[in-house]
Enzyme design. Sequence first.
Site, short mmCIF file in Angstrom:
data_model
loop_
_atom_site.label_atom_id
_atom_site.label_comp_id
_atom_site.label_asym_id
_atom_site.label_seq_id
_atom_site.Cartn_x
_atom_site.Cartn_y
_atom_site.Cartn_z
N SER A 199 -76.17 -205.04 -2.86
CA SER A 199 -76.90 -204.63 -4.00
C SER A 199 -75.96 -204.02 -4.78
O SER A 199 -75.90 -203.94 -6.24
CB SER A 199 -78.00 -203.57 -3.66
OG SER A 199 -79.09 -204.32 -3.00
N HIS A 256 -75.21 -196.81 -1.33
CA HIS A 256 -76.45 -196.28 -0.91
C HIS A 256 -76.79 -196.42 0.47
O HIS A 256 -77.95 -196.20 0.84
CB HIS A 256 -77.66 -197.04 -2.01
CG HIS A 256 -77.62 -198.54 -1.54
ND1 HIS A 256 -76.61 -199.04 -2.33
CD2 HIS A 256 -78.60 -199.21 -1.15
CE1 HIS A 256 -77.01 -200.46 -1.81
NE2 HIS A 256 -78.12 -200.57 -1.02
N CYS A 269 -80.01 -199.19 4.12
CA CYS A 269 -80.57 -200.15 3.55
C CYS A 269 -80.59 -201.46 4.10
O CYS A 269 -81.61 -201.99 4.67
CB CYS A 269 -79.85 -200.45 2.05
SG CYS A 269 -80.38 -201.84 1.01
#
Length: 374
Positions: A49, A68, A175
Amino acid sequence: MATSGKVLKCKAAVAWAPHKPMSIEEIEVAPPKDHEVRIKMVASSICRSDDHALEGLYANIFPVILGHEGAGIVESIGRAVTSVQPGDKVLPFPVPQCGECRYCKGPNGNTCVKIEAGKPTGLMNDNTSRFSCKGKLIHNFFGTSTFTEYTVVNEISVVKIDAAAALERVCLLGCGFSTGYGSAINTAKVHAGSTCVIYGLGGVGLSVIIGCRVAGAARIIGVDIKKDKFAKARVLGATECISPQDFIKSIHEVITEMTDGGADYTFECVGTTDLMVSALKSSHYAFGTTVIVGVAPLDAQFSFDPMLLLTGRTLKGAILGGFRKDYIPQLVADYMAKKFNLDELVTHTLPLERINEGVELLRSGNCIRCVLTF
């Protein structure tokens, strides 16, 4: 701590514009405001991502500090913060949990109304940023921004974890691993003795395999065009691996024949709409469940014969594998109890200064997860 309440200068990887490498810059990180937490990052893995954001496939705003999947130690807290204290080991989590909206109060779903992924502003809740560089405002990413020595997140986006946890490994829970593992455990609810098919054997697809194995699936079939991924997939629990390039028939027809009418569960982990339809077609027509895990480009659409669902199939999807922030400590505990192995997913470790090298490794397909250290 002595740094509490002060503006800190530190190194960060700043993405100034899409389609360009990130640059290591000295940035200023403001102190946390009310309900905010400033974290000294220890490790952060690079997720697909993040690469999609660099390629301009998301609606995030530049310049931005990406990242993240991170883990660190609380440096200081703003007023009214109660869930963490300076010195705590924590994970920033891109799916917040405000505890007040309909989603958080309900028993189903984890997509808090304050999530940044849908229509990102790149700003904190007061519409300002805690990052600046060369006099310019720098945006945050998914409310986390972990490619920096220090970051500031809202309290609803951070969770305290076991003080003995290895941050260079549990950062993956932010994630990639949670997305794949949770898609099997939470979203599909894979049952013991079932047959599962996973399209795409990158980091997320391999995490789906781990989830299917933990759930007791009897047959786990990995699908990828790159056969060099098969060995790792088998180590993590795949019972068979196949490549679409080895067959004249469509891959969904091959799988349907292999599984006596279709699999119990199929997972699309690439983000390609054609594969999403193939995954749906390769699930059993009477009771199969297909989970879309991969993230397609913003303007992507796909269509299929509605009879595929009318006959009994189920099509599902979820953000971060359906996990809420408050379950992350249990995931950490499960890792520490050796319920699953994160070590097999980390193929490279690099310092923050070599982040662009890490992105290229991910793009090459020769890297499952690259962990950056600070």
